[in-house]
Design a protein around this motif. Structure first.
Motif, PDB file in Angstrom:
ATOM      1  N   PRO A 213      32.742  29.100 -61.650  1.00  0.00           N
ATOM      2  CA  PRO A 213      33.572  29.456 -60.232  1.00  0.00           C
ATOM      3  C   PRO A 213      34.975  29.005 -60.463  1.00  0.00           C
ATOM      4  N   TYR A 214      35.874  29.417 -59.340  1.00  0.00           N
ATOM      5  CA  TYR A 214      37.517  29.356 -59.468  1.00  0.00           C
ATOM      6  C   TYR A 214      37.858  28.830 -57.978  1.00  0.00           C
ATOM      7  N   PHE A 215      39.111  28.432 -57.829  1.00  0.00           N
ATOM      8  CA  PHE A 215      39.599  28.460 -56.526  1.00  0.00           C
ATOM      9  C   PHE A 215      41.202  28.342 -56.861  1.00  0.00           C
ATOM     10  N   LEU A 216      41.829  28.638 -55.807  1.00  0.00           N
ATOM     11  CA  LEU A 216      43.400  28.669 -55.547  1.00  0.00           C
ATOM     12  C   LEU A 216      43.653  28.552 -54.081  1.00  0.00           C
ATOM     13  N   ALA A 217      44.555  27.387 -53.914  1.00  0.00           N
ATOM     14  CA  ALA A 217      44.956  27.181 -52.525  1.00  0.00           C
ATOM     15  C   ALA A 217      46.200  26.874 -52.495  1.00  0.00           C
ATOM     16  N   ARG A 218      47.007  26.996 -51.394  1.00  0.00           N
ATOM     17  CA  ARG A 218      48.514  26.625 -51.253  1.00  0.00           C
ATOM     18  C   ARG A 218      48.609  25.801 -49.740  1.00  0.00           C
ATOM     19  N   GLY A 219      50.003  25.510 -49.576  1.00  0.00           N
ATOM     20  CA  GLY A 219      49.915  24.656 -48.280  1.00  0.00           C
ATOM     21  C   GLY A 219      50.552  25.781 -47.239  1.00  0.00           C
ATOM     22  N   SER A 220      50.661  25.409 -45.948  1.00  0.00           N
ATOM     23  CA  SER A 220      51.122  26.471 -44.858  1.00  0.00           C
ATOM     24  C   SER A 220      52.505  26.140 -44.455  1.00  0.00           C
ATOM     25  N   SER A 221      53.039  25.084 -44.854  1.00  0.00           N
ATOM     26  CA  SER A 221      54.348  24.540 -44.335  1.00  0.00           C
ATOM     27  C   SER A 221      55.112  23.629 -45.428  1.00  0.00           C
ATOM     28  N   THR A 222      56.120  22.789 -45.011  1.00  0.00           N
ATOM     29  CA  THR A 222      56.600  21.918 -45.716  1.00  0.00           C
ATOM     30  C   THR A 222      56.240  20.775 -45.590  1.00  0.00           C
ATOM     31  N   GLN A 223      56.147  19.496 -46.427  1.00  0.00           N
ATOM     32  CA  GLN A 223      55.682  18.176 -46.191  1.00  0.00           C
ATOM     33  C   GLN A 223      56.810  17.174 -46.651  1.00  0.00           C
ATOM     34  N   THR A 224      56.798  16.210 -45.944  1.00  0.00           N
ATOM     35  CA  THR A 224      57.713  15.100 -46.417  1.00  0.00           C
ATOM     36  C   THR A 224      56.946  14.149 -47.333  1.00  0.00           C
ATOM     37  N   ILE A 225      57.553  13.902 -48.332  1.00  0.00           N
ATOM     38  CA  ILE A 225      57.050  12.878 -49.258  1.00  0.00           C
ATOM     39  C   ILE A 225      57.742  11.599 -49.476  1.00  0.00           C
ATOM     40  N   SER A 226      57.442  10.393 -48.782  1.00  0.00           N
ATOM     41  CA  SER A 226      58.387   9.331 -48.631  1.00  0.00           C
ATOM     42  C   SER A 226      58.303   8.657 -50.007  1.00  0.00           C
ATOM     43  N   ASN A 227      59.457   7.767 -49.872  1.00  0.00           N
ATOM     44  CA  ASN A 227      59.878   7.124 -51.155  1.00  0.00           C
ATOM     45  C   ASN A 227      58.865   5.964 -51.507  1.00  0.00           C
TER      46      ASN A 227
ATOM     47  N   SER B 228      33.298  27.427 -50.248  1.00  0.00           N
ATOM     48  CA  SER B 228      32.239  26.161 -50.125  1.00  0.00           C
ATOM     49  C   SER B 228      32.871  24.994 -50.605  1.00  0.00           C
ATOM     50  N   GLY B 229      33.685  25.095 -51.922  1.00  0.00           N
ATOM     51  CA  GLY B 229      34.058  23.785 -52.553  1.00  0.00           C
ATOM     52  C   GLY B 229      35.348  23.289 -52.197  1.00  0.00           C
ATOM     53  N   PHE B 230      36.296  24.227 -51.193  1.00  0.00           N
ATOM     54  CA  PHE B 230      37.631  23.598 -51.077  1.00  0.00           C
ATOM     55  C   PHE B 230      37.569  23.287 -49.648  1.00  0.00           C
ATOM     56  N   ASN B 231      38.207  22.136 -49.402  1.00  0.00           N
ATOM     57  CA  ASN B 231      38.077  21.641 -48.088  1.00  0.00           C
ATOM     58  C   ASN B 231      39.695  21.490 -47.520  1.00  0.00           C
ATOM     59  N   THR B 232      40.076  22.327 -46.516  1.00  0.00           N
ATOM     60  CA  THR B 232      41.263  22.644 -46.153  1.00  0.00           C
ATOM     61  C   THR B 232      41.856  21.528 -45.224  1.00  0.00           C
ATOM     62  N   SER B 233      40.751  20.572 -45.043  1.00  0.00           N
ATOM     63  CA  SER B 233      41.316  19.132 -44.085  1.00  0.00           C
ATOM     64  C   SER B 233      41.572  18.253 -44.959  1.00  0.00           C
ATOM     65  N   THR B 234      40.937  17.949 -46.129  1.00  0.00           N
ATOM     66  CA  THR B 234      40.944  16.747 -47.051  1.00  0.00           C
ATOM     67  C   THR B 234      42.033  17.213 -48.517  1.00  0.00           C
ATOM     68  N   TYR B 235      42.348  18.560 -48.360  1.00  0.00           N
ATOM     69  CA  TYR B 235      42.723  19.125 -49.427  1.00  0.00           C
ATOM     70  C   TYR B 235      42.389  19.110 -50.880  1.00  0.00           C
ATOM     71  N   LYS B 236      41.197  18.687 -50.842  1.00  0.00           N
ATOM     72  CA  LYS B 236      40.221  18.563 -51.971  1.00  0.00           C
ATOM     73  C   LYS B 236      39.280  19.564 -52.368  1.00  0.00           C
ATOM     74  N   TYR B 237      39.155  19.767 -53.890  1.00  0.00           N
ATOM     75  CA  TYR B 237      38.065  20.765 -54.193  1.00  0.00           C
ATOM     76  C   TYR B 237      36.883  20.120 -54.824  1.00  0.00           C
ATOM     77  N   THR B 238      35.613  20.444 -54.292  1.00  0.00           N
ATOM     78  CA  THR B 238      34.419  19.401 -54.831  1.00  0.00           C
ATOM     79  C   THR B 238      33.645  20.642 -55.617  1.00  0.00           C
ATOM     80  N   VAL B 239      33.539  20.257 -56.917  1.00  0.00           N
ATOM     81  CA  VAL B 239      32.641  21.086 -57.626  1.00  0.00           C
ATOM     82  C   VAL B 239      30.926  21.305 -57.171  1.00  0.00           C
ATOM     83  N   GLN B 240      30.769  22.621 -56.886  1.00  0.00           N
ATOM     84  CA  GLN B 240      29.470  22.696 -56.346  1.00  0.00           C
ATOM     85  C   GLN B 240      28.314  23.112 -57.185  1.00  0.00           C
ATOM     86  N   SER B 241      27.065  23.071 -57.134  1.00  0.00           N
ATOM     87  CA  SER B 241      25.950  23.171 -57.691  1.00  0.00           C
ATOM     88  C   SER B 241      26.002  24.314 -58.546  1.00  0.00           C
TER      89      SER B 241
END
Length: 172
Positions: free
Chosen positions: A28-42, A61-74
């Protein structure tokens, strides 16, 4: 059938039909990006919010757009090539030991990372990539750490520069 065909050196094989069973499919493969900018605190570890799936072999099914994580599927265990990167701006003054770092985390452990230690640079691209053996259920996400003295902005809505992705090279 278990038979072996020996092709001597110097012989050219011409194929007028369909060749199967050669090479890897890189699935399998996956590719994701963000939809805006994000502040990274010091001085914090911040998960990059890659919340928009661009493409996936397993219908997301493997990429969660709420937790921003990819989980390897069966069926996805194996040796993977992974890459994450982003563009940042608004870094304040840099001093000794100050940096911006990106980490690809495998099951919440820092597995692959890269950092930039540029004096007087406020904007830059930062990427990391590498090979990792992943099992079914392994989770992958990207984290940024920075200590440049103030907040920086991660520009995640440019899919050419700010993405997380990967593909299986070989089943293990």
């Amino acid at each position: 059938s278990g038979d072996t065909i020996n092709v001597p050196a110097g012989v050219t094989i011409a194929n007028a039909g369909t060749a199967t069973g050669f090479g890897e499919t890189n699935e399998p493969y996956f590719l994701a990006r963000g939809s805006s900018t994000q502040t990274i605190s010091n001085t914090t570890n911040t998960t990059l919010q890659f919340n928009t799936l661009i493409d996936s072999m397993d219908s997301a099914s493997g990429f969660n757009t709420s937790t921003y994580k990819y989980t390897v599927q069966s069926g996805g265990a194996g040796l993977w090539y992974l890459r994450a990167g982003f563009y940042f701006n608004n870094a304040s003054s840099w001093g000794d030991g100050e940096q911006v770092q990106i980490q690809l985390r495998h099951n919440n452990s820092d597995n692959i990372n890269n950092h930039v230690l540029y004096a007087n640079i406020t904007d830059a691209w930062l990427f990391c990539d590498g090979l990792v053996k992943l099992a079914v259920g392994s989770e992958i996400h990207a984290v940024v750490y920075q200590n440049t003295g103030g907040n920086i902005t991660a520009v995640l809505n440019n899919y050419r520069n700010s993405t997380i992705g990967g593909f299986r090279i070989k089943e293990i």
